[in-house]
Motif scaffolding. Structure first.
Motif, PDB file in Angstrom:
ATOM      1  N   PRO A 268       0.970  -1.308  -0.009  1.00 18.06           N
ATOM      2  CA  PRO A 268       0.088  -0.179   0.069  1.00 18.06           C
ATOM      3  C   PRO A 268       0.873   1.226  -0.102  1.00 18.06           C
ATOM      4  O   PRO A 268       2.023   1.277   0.525  1.00 18.06           O
ATOM      5  N   LEU A 269       0.300   2.394  -0.376  1.00 19.87           N
ATOM      6  CA  LEU A 269       1.025   3.378  -0.501  1.00 19.87           C
ATOM      7  C   LEU A 269       1.760   4.057   0.836  1.00 19.87           C
ATOM      8  O   LEU A 269       2.884   4.374   0.867  1.00 19.87           O
ATOM      9  N   LEU A 273       5.559   4.690   2.040  1.00 18.99           N
ATOM     10  CA  LEU A 273       6.034   5.776   2.971  1.00 18.99           C
ATOM     11  C   LEU A 273       6.870   5.137   4.258  1.00 18.99           C
ATOM     12  O   LEU A 273       7.917   5.875   4.443  1.00 18.99           O
ATOM     13  N   VAL A 274       6.415   4.201   4.814  1.00 18.20           N
ATOM     14  CA  VAL A 274       7.293   3.769   6.297  1.00 18.20           C
ATOM     15  C   VAL A 274       8.738   3.367   5.315  1.00 18.20           C
ATOM     16  O   VAL A 274       9.689   3.360   5.951  1.00 18.20           O
ATOM     17  N   LEU A 275       8.616   2.495   4.423  1.00 18.42           N
ATOM     18  CA  LEU A 275       9.660   1.920   3.698  1.00 18.42           C
ATOM     19  C   LEU A 275      10.813   3.013   3.361  1.00 18.42           C
ATOM     20  O   LEU A 275      11.983   2.908   3.612  1.00 18.42           O
ATOM     21  N   LEU A 384      -3.073   4.135  10.380  1.00 19.43           N
ATOM     22  CA  LEU A 384      -4.569   4.530  10.792  1.00 19.43           C
ATOM     23  C   LEU A 384      -5.084   4.470   9.470  1.00 19.43           C
ATOM     24  O   LEU A 384      -6.543   4.105   9.287  1.00 19.43           O
ATOM     25  N   GLN A 385      -4.495   4.146   8.498  1.00 18.51           N
ATOM     26  CA  GLN A 385      -5.146   3.790   6.982  1.00 18.51           C
ATOM     27  C   GLN A 385      -5.384   2.281   6.939  1.00 18.51           C
ATOM     28  O   GLN A 385      -6.307   1.980   6.371  1.00 18.51           O
ATOM     29  N   HIS A 386      -4.357   1.399   7.644  1.00 12.91           N
ATOM     30  CA  HIS A 386      -4.525   0.000   7.404  1.00 12.91           C
ATOM     31  C   HIS A 386      -4.280  -0.619   8.934  1.00 12.91           C
ATOM     32  O   HIS A 386      -3.389  -1.244   9.115  1.00 12.91           O
ATOM     33  N   LEU A 391       3.051  -4.890   8.046  1.00 15.21           N
ATOM     34  CA  LEU A 391       4.016  -4.852   7.172  1.00 15.21           C
ATOM     35  C   LEU A 391       4.818  -6.230   6.895  1.00 15.21           C
ATOM     36  O   LEU A 391       5.264  -6.650   7.889  1.00 15.21           O
ATOM     37  N   PRO A 392       5.118  -6.567   5.577  1.00 15.22           N
ATOM     38  CA  PRO A 392       5.975  -7.800   5.552  1.00 15.22           C
ATOM     39  C   PRO A 392       7.425  -7.403   6.035  1.00 15.22           C
ATOM     40  O   PRO A 392       7.949  -6.298   5.880  1.00 15.22           O
TER      41      PRO A 392
END
Length: 392
Positions: A268-269, A273-275, A384-386, A391-392
């Motif tokens: 997901p977008l 952002l985290v990556l 918040l979005q997911h 996260l993998p």
């Protein structure tokens, strides 16, 4: 789908604009240093660009949202910027030079938000942002940057920094020509949405954390934008090698923009952002600790594909989602103000003070800390979005 002929002028603008940025941003500090200015004065003058991003993009963006005349406003901005660049040949002193840069940056800093908004309008179909078409246009900007950052480094190494004003005039002349090639498209006016307020969008928690993440992410990048060339110069790298190291980062950026539609759907977008911010933390750590080891520095520069190219596309896509239609120009402008204006001013000024006291390497260690904050804020956006995903 938008016709290819409509997107070629945007590719030309992207190429010429980033060709200008490709030599101007990396070598402006070295030109100012060649003039005999102190590190603090150099920091103040480079901060002028970021300072204009505090007010110019939103003002231009609001006008373009209201009128829909993004292309006409781009032509005005390019014309004034070109005229201002011609004044760089004169000896103004630090204060006068700062005023010339203020006028020039006030008009150039608003160009990409308006161009991005106009292009997003073309590549968005049924509310969906087409990352493939966007990437294929945006990679021309990276190619323009790649050519000038390498060519200018070799030129300045051979002939000296006194030709910097000439490079500025030529590159902004190309920008001026390209904006007159743009199709004079005016977005359709709908009376019901002419005065759509931006406040309700800004009160959404995911949007607030998104802007917090971009603020700290780009703040971490300021070490590269403002101090990287000076840092390499202090370590004994030649101007040609400085250009090569900048070119490496842009080469991998081009590769990403060309292939991004293949990779982006895998997360997901907000996951990207985290990556991106986590990769920034790694990049700044490598640059701070092992910049004297060429292969490590080359490795760090290749991470630009994620820390800038991926991050930029993800941000533009998220902005198109949260700020559609008549909010698009203001959304792009807010992104420029929050992500580049405030971080640019703070990073340049505080970086100048920090580097004068503890050396240029200290800027990159501080960037490690701000990258950590950006990663935490991006993780908050993702949660918040997911809320139920891992996260993998």
């Amino acid at each position: 789908m938008p016709q290819r002929r409509q997107l070629w002028p945007f590719a030309a603008l992207s190429a010429s604009y980033f060709a200008h940025i490709g030599f101007f941003n990396p070598y402006l500090p070295l030109w100012l240093q060649d003039m005999g200015l102190s590190l603090l004065t150099i920091s103040l003058l480079t901060a002028v660009q970021a300072a204009t991003r505090l007010f110019a993009p939103y003002a231009w963006g609001a006008i373009s949202d209201r009128t829909g005349e993004r292309v006409k406003l781009l032509r005005i901005g390019a014309g004034v910027a070109f005229a201002s660049a011609c004044l760089l040949f004169l000896d103004w002193g630090p204060v006068g030079l700062g005023l010339v840069l203020l006028v020039m940056f006030t008009h150039t800093s608003s160009m990409m938000p308006m161009s991005e908004a106009a292009m997003a309008h073309l590549v968005s179909q049924g509310g969906a942002f087409d990352t493939k078409r966007y990437g294929r246009v945006r990679l021309w900007g990276s190619m323009g940057f790649l050519v000038t950052v390498f060519a200018a480094g070799a030129w300045f190494e051979a002939f000296g920094m006194q030709h910097f004003p000439g490079w500025t005039v030529l590159s902004l002349g190309a920008v001026l020509l390209s904006v007159w090639w743009l199709p004079d498209i005016k977005e359709a006016s709908h009376h019901s949405d002419l005065h759509v307020p931006v406040g309700p969008v800004l009160r959404q928690k995911p949007v607030q954390w998104f802007f917090a993440s971009t603020f700290f992410h780009v703040l971490s990048h300021i070490g590269i934008y403002v101090f990287f060339s000076l840092y390499l110069d202090s370590l004994g790298y030649s101007k040609t090698m400085i250009g090569v190291l900048w070119a490496v980062s842009v080469a991998v950026e081009i590769g990403w923009f060309f292939t991004q539609s293949r990779w982006l759907p895998r997360l997901p977008l907000t996951g990207w952002l985290v990556l991106c911010s986590a990769t920034m933390l790694l990049r700044m750590g490598l640059t701070a600790a092992w910049a004297d080891v060429l292969w490590v520095l080359l490795l760090a520069q290749t991470l630009h594909a994620v820390t800038f190219a991926t991050h930029h596309t993800v941000c533009i896509a998220l902005l198109s989602h949260h700020f559609p239609g008549r909010l698009r120009g203001r959304g792009q402008a807010l992104y420029t103000v929050v992500a580049y204006g405030f971080p640019g001013v703070l990073g340049a000024l505080l970086g100048g003070l920090i580097s004068e006291r503890w050396g240029l390497v200290s800027v990159f260690w501080v960037s490690v800390l701000t990258s950590g904050v950006a990663t935490a804020a991006a993780y908050k956006v993702w949660r918040l979005q997911h809320p139920r995903q891992v996260l993998p």
